[in-house]
Motif scaffolding. Structure first.
Motif, PDB file in Angstrom:
ATOM      1  N   THR A  29     -22.465  16.348  32.730  1.00 15.47           N
ATOM      2  CA  THR A  29     -21.091  16.836  32.595  1.00 15.47           C
ATOM      3  C   THR A  29     -20.548  17.259  33.957  1.00 15.47           C
ATOM      4  OG1 THR A  29     -21.630  17.642  30.396  1.00 15.47           O
ATOM      5  CG2 THR A  29     -19.673  18.564  31.428  1.00 15.47           C
TER       6      THR A  29
ATOM      7  N   GLN B  57     -15.520  24.697  23.601  1.00 11.24           N
ATOM      8  CA  GLN B  57     -15.574  23.560  22.682  1.00 11.24           C
ATOM      9  C   GLN B  57     -15.040  22.305  23.372  1.00 11.24           C
ATOM     10  OE1 GLN B  57     -17.041  23.725  19.721  1.00 11.24           O
ATOM     11  NE2 GLN B  57     -16.699  21.527  19.446  1.00 11.24           N
TER      12      GLN B  57
ATOM     13  N   LEU C 182     -21.609   7.066  29.410  1.00 10.58           N
ATOM     14  CA  LEU C 182     -20.939   7.499  28.182  1.00 10.58           C
ATOM     15  C   LEU C 182     -19.857   8.533  28.508  1.00 10.58           C
ATOM     16  CD1 LEU C 182     -23.980   7.977  25.781  1.00 10.58           C
ATOM     17  CD2 LEU C 182     -22.265   6.159  25.724  1.00 10.58           C
ATOM     18  N   ILE C 183     -20.257   9.521  29.325  1.00 12.48           N
ATOM     19  CA  ILE C 183     -19.308  10.591  29.662  1.00 12.48           C
ATOM     20  C   ILE C 183     -18.151  10.057  30.502  1.00 12.48           C
ATOM     21  CG2 ILE C 183     -19.103  12.746  30.965  1.00 12.48           C
ATOM     22  CD1 ILE C 183     -21.691  13.631  29.846  1.00 12.48           C
TER      23      ILE C 183
ATOM     24  N   LEU D  51     -17.634  19.852  24.836  1.00 15.68           N
ATOM     25  CA  LEU D  51     -18.284  18.974  23.864  1.00 15.68           C
ATOM     26  C   LEU D  51     -17.335  17.850  23.436  1.00 15.68           C
ATOM     27  CD1 LEU D  51     -20.996  18.835  22.405  1.00 15.68           C
ATOM     28  CD2 LEU D  51     -19.921  20.037  20.486  1.00 15.68           C
ATOM     29  N   ASN D  52     -16.108  18.233  23.113  1.00 13.88           N
ATOM     30  CA  ASN D  52     -15.132  17.236  22.663  1.00 13.88           C
ATOM     31  C   ASN D  52     -14.887  16.154  23.709  1.00 13.88           C
ATOM     32  OD1 ASN D  52     -14.923  18.762  20.421  1.00 13.88           O
ATOM     33  ND2 ASN D  52     -12.913  19.637  20.898  1.00 13.88           N
ATOM     34  N   SER D  53     -14.686  16.598  24.945  1.00 12.78           N
ATOM     35  CA  SER D  53     -14.337  15.623  25.970  1.00 12.78           C
ATOM     36  C   SER D  53     -15.528  14.718  26.271  1.00 12.78           C
ATOM     37  CB  SER D  53     -13.828  16.329  27.228  1.00 12.78           C
ATOM     38  OG  SER D  53     -14.834  17.138  27.756  1.00 12.78           O
ATOM     39  N   SER D  54     -16.764  15.269  26.214  1.00 19.09           N
ATOM     40  CA  SER D  54     -17.952  14.435  26.407  1.00 19.09           C
ATOM     41  C   SER D  54     -17.983  13.335  25.364  1.00 19.09           C
ATOM     42  CB  SER D  54     -19.225  15.277  26.279  1.00 19.09           C
ATOM     43  OG  SER D  54     -19.349  16.112  27.384  1.00 19.09           O
ATOM     44  N   ASN D  55     -17.707  13.718  24.122  1.00 16.44           N
ATOM     45  CA  ASN D  55     -17.741  12.731  23.043  1.00 16.44           C
ATOM     46  C   ASN D  55     -16.664  11.665  23.213  1.00 16.44           C
ATOM     47  OD1 ASN D  55     -19.938  13.813  21.803  1.00 16.44           O
ATOM     48  ND2 ASN D  55     -18.743  15.181  20.503  1.00 16.44           N
ATOM     49  N   GLN D  56     -15.566  12.053  23.834  1.00 12.20           N
ATOM     50  CA  GLN D  56     -14.477  11.089  24.020  1.00 12.20           C
ATOM     51  C   GLN D  56     -14.625  10.271  25.302  1.00 12.20           C
ATOM     52  OE1 GLN D  56     -10.860  13.342  23.971  1.00 12.20           O
ATOM     53  NE2 GLN D  56     -11.421  14.308  22.029  1.00 12.20           N
TER      54      GLN D  56
ATOM     55  N   ASN E 144     -17.029   7.102  30.145  1.00 15.16           N
ATOM     56  CA  ASN E 144     -16.388   6.104  29.300  1.00 15.16           C
ATOM     57  C   ASN E 144     -16.392   4.695  29.918  1.00 15.16           C
ATOM     58  OD1 ASN E 144     -15.152   5.224  26.986  1.00 15.16           O
ATOM     59  ND2 ASN E 144     -13.073   5.778  27.643  1.00 15.16           N
TER      60      ASN E 144
ATOM     61  N   ASN F 130     -26.821   8.508  30.451  1.00 16.41           N
ATOM     62  CA  ASN F 130     -25.746   9.186  29.725  1.00 16.41           C
ATOM     63  C   ASN F 130     -24.439   9.177  30.493  1.00 16.41           C
ATOM     64  OD1 ASN F 130     -27.770  11.820  28.294  1.00 16.41           O
ATOM     65  ND2 ASN F 130     -27.126   9.855  27.463  1.00 16.41           N
TER      66      ASN F 130
END
Lengths: 269, 251
Positions: free
Chosen positions: A18, A214, A48-49, A217-222, A51, A45
């Motif tokens: 991150t 939060q 992914l982060i 976490l959200n931005s990592s997932n996106q 994108n 990873n």
């Protein structure tokens, strides 16, 4: 010559990737030509982060083994012109990252980039040693809890003894402390170490404090580096950290419990 | 298969190593004066000299060569558990006298090491020696000084003298010293002073937060240190074979 910065921690899951994503994005957004390398062979990873996982053709190990050129393996970021990603191999053994190969790739990147960010794997083994070996500066990512602080201390010791700068007797690696997942509420309740506690134990300068959020976490997932969430406190805290990394002086924020604003006090009083 | 006695490999190997030795710079020799002074010096640090290899430095010897009886000195030192292994001398008569007493000869001239192999006499040869500059007093072994934090996983070893750390000593690290250990910061790792058995060794720290402290093998673990002096400036010392913690400001 590029400045080489390793993002490391010893402990896993504290926010290295991150942080690598946000710092490299932040530097590139300031106009510096930046590349971020994922050293976590087998557990990649970073793509992914950032994108860009659907655009990985060749990876770091392919370049080391001479199966692809840097030009083929580097992925250009879609959002920021000056940002490139060198993804890790997901299938190879980590021993495929030979010291000579890593050196050659870093040397080649140094010719064209301003900053090389090395995203270290957890632990203190081969991958982590490869990631920190060439570093000019180190961002030590630490959570405000005892075991994370202990592991950071260990990695600082390794930076002082096993890095290229240490081996060659050059000026030592510049160390920065980045405290992540900081929760002032829990610090106040005595459930978490405070900034002062961690600074006191590790005795290295503080680069930034990223509040627990939060949004991270959200931005990592996106697949969005947190630093681009400019409205969020975590995004702003990363922006402050990058500013300090390039020598700006910024006051520390988000260290205390959020006070109620004047309006909420007036209406909910 | 090398560890089997039938096939033990080479009998020995020659190695060149450096170590600090105690030099006795002799100005004149009188048996009584010598023994009295020796007793005094040993009294200051009994553990330090026990079974120590000694070099007699005769470069500043002003007495007559005939007054020097090497057999006499050797016996005298042995009675005090010190062992003369070598003489540093250039005067030919003294060289011959020392040789006939079975002692090795060291050439003066500072930090030279003796050759490992050639021209050996059949006597116990001391390891290559390093003089710590001129003016060697019996106890003058320079301390090891560390200015950087000692981090988890690091080990700092002062095999011959004191260890001084001017920075924090972190949990998971280890300090070892033949002599005293001074930590001008918090001591959070392990500290072992007097590792060669010197019971006079002490440990000093500005904040006692150690995982383990030990002097000459007597130790206390963190759990035993949690009372009044925890996180306070203290010194640790041995008395009657027991390890004591004393606050530094309580005198």
């Amino acid at each position: 010559m590029a400045k080489i910065i390793v993002v490391t921690s010893g402990k896993g899951g504290v926010g290295k990737t991150t942080t690598s994503a946000s710092i490299s994005t932040g530097l590139a957004r300031r106009g510096h030509k930046t590349v971020v390398i994922d050293f976590d062979v087998g557990l990649r990873n970073l793509d992914l982060i950032m994108n860009c996982e659907r655009r990985v053709v060749y990876d770091f190990v392919n370049v080391i083994q001479g199966e692809a050129t840097l030009g083929q393996a580097l992925i250009k970021d879609k959002r920021i012109e000056t940002l490139y990603i060198l993804p890790a191999s997901q299938t190879r053994e980590k021993e495929a990252m030979t010291p000579e190969g890593v050196e050659r790739v870093i040397e080649e990147l140094s010719k064209t980039f301003d900053y090389i960010i090395c995203d270290s794997p957890a632990g203190i083994e081969h991958g982590a040693l490869m990631a920190l070996y060439h570093a000019d500066e180190a961002v030590v990512v630490t959570n405000p809890e005892v075991s994370s602080v202990r592991d950071s201390d260990r990695i600082l010791g390794i930076l002082q003894s096993k890095s290229k700068r240490a081996e060659k007797g050059l000026e030592p690696v510049r160390e920065h402390l980045l405290l992540t997942r900081y929760n002032p509420d829990r610090v106040e309740r005595g459930e978490m170490l405070s900034v002062e506690d961690v600074k006191d134990i590790l005795s290295i300068p503080l680069l930034g404090v990223i509040p627990e959020s939060q949004v991270v976490l959200n931005s990592s997932n996106q697949g969005l580096p947190v630093i681009l969430e400019t409205e969020s406190d975590a995004g702003q805290a990363y922006d402050d950290a990058v500013a300090r990394l390039v020598g700006e002086d910024r006051p520390f924020r988000f260290l205390t419990k959020e006070k109620k604003g004047i309006f909420s006090r007036m209406f909910k009083g | 298969m090398n560890e089997h006695p039938e096939n033990p490999g080479p009998c020995f190997e020659l190695k060149s190593k450096s170590m600090s030795l105690v030099f006795v710079e002799l100005y004149y020799y009188d048996e009584q004066d010598f023994e009295e002074l020796l007793r005094q010096k040993i009294g200051q640090a009994p553990g330090f000299f026990r079974d120590a290899p000694i070099v007699i430095d005769l470069e500043k010897y002003r007495g007559l060569p005939d007054e020097l009886n090497f057999f006499n000195i050797i016996g005298l030192c042995r009675r005090h558990n010190m062992h003369i292994v070598s003489v540093q001398v250039t005067n030919e008569r003294l060289v011959n006298a020392a040789k006939s007493a079975g002692l090795a000869i060291t050439k003066p001239g500072g930090k030279k090491t003796t050759p490992v192999c050639p021209e050996k006499e059949e006597k116990p040869e001391p390891p290559a020696k390093v003089t710590s500059d001129s003016g060697n007093e019996l106890t003058a072994i320079p301390p090891k000084v560390i200015t950087q934090p000692v981090r988890s996983g690091q080990q700092i070893h002062a095999p011959h003298g004191d260890l001084i750390v001017l920075a924090p000593v972190q949990p998971g690290s280890e300090l070892l010293a033949a002599g005293n250990i001074h930590v001008y910061g918090p001591l959070r790792g392990r500290a072992l002073a007097g590792i060669n058995g010197d019971e006079q060794a002490r440990i000093f720290t500005l904040s006692l937060e150690a995982e383990l402290v030990s002097i000459a093998g007597q130790y206390k673990i963190s759990e035993d240190l949690q009372d009044g002096d925890w996180k306070k400036p203290v010194q640790l010392h041995l008395a009657d074979g027991q390890l004591f913690v004393n606050p530094l400001d309580n005198h």
